[in-house]
Design a protein around this motif. Structure first.
Motif, PDB file in Angstrom:
ATOM      1  N   ASP A 281     -30.660  90.691  75.854  1.00 31.00           N
ATOM      2  CA  ASP A 281     -30.422  89.697  74.798  1.00 31.00           C
ATOM      3  C   ASP A 281     -29.516  90.263  73.709  1.00 31.00           C
ATOM      4  O   ASP A 281     -28.603  89.582  73.223  1.00 31.00           O
ATOM      5  CB  ASP A 281     -31.745  89.238  74.200  1.00 31.00           C
ATOM      6  N   ALA A 285     -25.730  88.911  73.016  1.00 34.39           N
ATOM      7  CA  ALA A 285     -25.370  88.393  71.690  1.00 34.39           C
ATOM      8  C   ALA A 285     -24.117  89.088  71.161  1.00 34.39           C
ATOM      9  O   ALA A 285     -23.239  88.447  70.560  1.00 34.39           O
ATOM     10  CB  ALA A 285     -26.541  88.572  70.725  1.00 34.39           C
ATOM     11  N   ALA A 289     -20.509  87.121  70.684  1.00 27.02           N
ATOM     12  CA  ALA A 289     -19.869  87.049  69.367  1.00 27.02           C
ATOM     13  C   ALA A 289     -18.368  87.319  69.449  1.00 27.02           C
ATOM     14  O   ALA A 289     -17.603  86.885  68.586  1.00 27.02           O
ATOM     15  CB  ALA A 289     -20.531  88.049  68.413  1.00 27.02           C
ATOM     16  N   LYS A 298     -21.877  77.206  71.015  1.00 23.90           N
ATOM     17  CA  LYS A 298     -23.014  77.601  70.169  1.00 23.90           C
ATOM     18  C   LYS A 298     -23.673  76.427  69.460  1.00 23.90           C
ATOM     19  O   LYS A 298     -24.904  76.351  69.400  1.00 23.90           O
ATOM     20  CB  LYS A 298     -22.554  78.656  69.161  1.00 23.90           C
ATOM     21  N   CYS A 303     -28.751  73.825  72.885  1.00 28.27           N
ATOM     22  CA  CYS A 303     -28.156  74.935  73.626  1.00 28.27           C
ATOM     23  C   CYS A 303     -28.896  76.248  73.363  1.00 28.27           C
ATOM     24  O   CYS A 303     -29.430  76.868  74.265  1.00 28.27           O
ATOM     25  CB  CYS A 303     -26.680  75.066  73.256  1.00 28.27           C
ATOM     26  N   GLY A 304     -28.949  76.686  72.124  1.00 32.24           N
ATOM     27  CA  GLY A 304     -29.717  77.877  71.792  1.00 32.24           C
ATOM     28  C   GLY A 304     -29.015  79.173  72.168  1.00 32.24           C
ATOM     29  O   GLY A 304     -27.914  79.197  72.712  1.00 32.24           O
ATOM     30  N   GLU A 305     -29.698  80.281  71.878  1.00 31.10           N
ATOM     31  CA  GLU A 305     -29.110  81.609  72.049  1.00 31.10           C
ATOM     32  C   GLU A 305     -29.005  82.020  73.511  1.00 31.10           C
ATOM     33  O   GLU A 305     -28.210  82.909  73.841  1.00 31.10           O
ATOM     34  CB  GLU A 305     -29.937  82.645  71.282  1.00 31.10           C
ATOM     35  N   VAL A 306     -29.794  81.422  74.389  1.00 31.09           N
ATOM     36  CA  VAL A 306     -29.753  81.797  75.806  1.00 31.09           C
ATOM     37  C   VAL A 306     -28.717  80.980  76.560  1.00 31.09           C
ATOM     38  O   VAL A 306     -27.916  81.522  77.334  1.00 31.09           O
ATOM     39  CB  VAL A 306     -31.148  81.628  76.445  1.00 31.09           C
TER      40      VAL A 306
END
Length: 445
Positions: A281, A285, A289, A298, A303-306
């Motif tokens: 993770d 990330a 970025a 994003k 959607c979220g971080e995954v």
């Protein structure tokens, strides 16, 4: 499929100048790879008979062979057809700018082989020769491999590997639950269904059986739950009461001791997997970025971080890879397959697809239903027509891909209000309740 307009909130933009035409292909190579030796068949313009070569599966051997081939054919490019879309041989060849790589689906090669060998006979030289012939005759109908930028290539490996570790964790969690049912069912009652949480794993490591749990003092148990942010007094009191009243399922050491050892090893593996997923993770990330398309994925609803990095990896940065939304829909397997013969017409699920890419898009569509009103309406509409849950979700995914493809192609962010206005302009009845309250679109006089 609903009668929706394919238009999105995105407006056309000027096209960038076309890149110079690539050098012509003057040599065609079919490569049948193996663990020890690779078989290569070379066809050259103006030479009637193809050449067959065997090359050891060593980086220096592959380098020497392809550099020698380049010396023999210094003009133009060299096409290489290989029966894989990833793997060590393909990775070794990606560094050469004079190669045009054509990954060939194994099913495509098998069907091509059956056209000439109806008996089913096959061997490495035959497959290498067929690959060479396939790319020689039909390169215009094959998709050449395009090398994406560094963040995209990193993301594709990272997000898929992470998903593999998550699947491993799910499997170990299921095995742990099955083990606890056989000798320590109280733990499942106390910890709930999710056995991958830090509290569940710490609990099982500290009290691996009912006898040790019942010998623990109430204050110790209360402190444990408090330290893991489970501080409801009613819940803690209920847990303490349940522990005090619990009776063992079995006390047979022939069962308890082996099952406890199995449980302890599963807990250890789950703790390691949790750490691995956390490391992935963090790395995902950091890479995401740096991705040039991160701004597009994003902020998408649900959607979220995954899922955002997974969508960025799925789309990539090279627009020529998917020149139409249909290209992306078919490649991802979201679009169904239609077969017609005479008066017979069949539409069915597309089984030949990149599994992980397909999962990424369908899972995003599923998550968007709770955060996007038009996705929810479309999903409920499909359920009302009698479709199954996942069939309805795939319809939502179909819709989303059309929308996202346009935004991606034209480098425009998705905006739901603008998109609803486009639906209002086209008069799509299904979404009337969403757009009828919007102010009319202002037009210049």
């Amino acid at each position: 499929m609903t009668n929706d307009s394919p238009q999105t909130n995105c407006s056309p933009t000027t096209q960038s100048p076309q890149s110079p035409a690539p050098a012509p292909i003057l040599c065609w190579v079919g490569l049948d790879w193996a663990d020890k030796k690779h078989c290569l068949v070379v066809r050259t313009a103006g030479v009637a008979k193809p050449e067959t070569h065997l090359v050891e599966h060593k980086p220096e051997a592959l380098d020497a062979w392809f550099l020698k081939l380049r010396q023999d054919h210094p003009q133009g490019r060299i096409a290489v057809a290989i029966e894989q879309s990833r793997g060590p041989v393909l990775y070794a060849l990606m560094k050469y700018d004079f190669l045009a790589l054509y990954p060939v689906n194994p099913r495509c090669l098998a069907d091509y082989r059956r056209a000439f060998k109806v008996s089913g006979a096959k061997d490495d030289p035959l497959d290498a020769d067929l690959l060479s012939e396939l790319v020689y005759l039909h390169a215009d109908r094959l998709r050449a491999l395009t090398i994406e930028d560094l963040p995209t290539r990193q993301l594709r490996l990272l997000v898929e590997a992470r998903r593999g570790f998550v699947d491993d964790r799910t499997g170990f969690s299921n095995r742990l639950g099955a083990t606890l049912k056989c000798y320590y069912p109280l733990a499942l009652e106390l910890l709930g269904e999710d056995l991958t949480t830090p509290m569940a794993l710490d609990f099982l490591r500290r009290w691996p059986n009912l006898a040790q749990l019942k010998s623990a003092r109430p204050g110790t148990l209360r402190g444990f739950f408090y330290s893991h942010n489970s501080r409801s007094e009613d819940k803690i009191a209920q847990r303490l009461k349940t522990i005090n009243q619990a009776a063992p399922l079995t006390e047979d050491p022939a069962l308890v001791e082996p099952l406890q050892l199995q449980m302890e090893r599963l807990v250890q593996q789950l703790r390691t997997l949790n750490q691995t997923i956390d490391q992935y993770d963090a790395r995902i990330a950091a890479v995401f970025a740096q991705h040039t398309e991160g701004w597009l994925f994003k902020p998408l609803p649900g959607c979220g971080e995954v899922l955002a990095p997974r969508l960025a990896a799925a789309f990539g940065t090279i627009r020529a890879n998917f020149e139409s939304s249909d290209d992306l829909l078919c490649f991802s397997g979201v679009a169904p397959v239609k077969k017609e013969s005479g008066g017979l017409k069949i539409v069915h699920f597309r089984y030949a697809r990149p599994i992980f890419l397909h999962q990424s898009i369908v899972e995003f569509a599923k998550c968007s239903i709770g955060h996007c009103e038009w996705a929810r309406l479309l999903y409920e509409h499909q359920l009302g027509k009698g479709k199954s849950r996942w069939a309805a979700i795939r319809v939502v995914a179909f819709k989303w891909l059309r929308v996202l493809w346009r935004c991606w192609q034209e480098r425009q962010p998705y905006d739901e209000i603008t998109y609803l206005r486009s639906l209002q302009r086209d008069g799509v009845e299904l979404y009337r309740s969403l757009y009828e309250g919007l102010p009319p679109v202002k037009t210049s006089v």
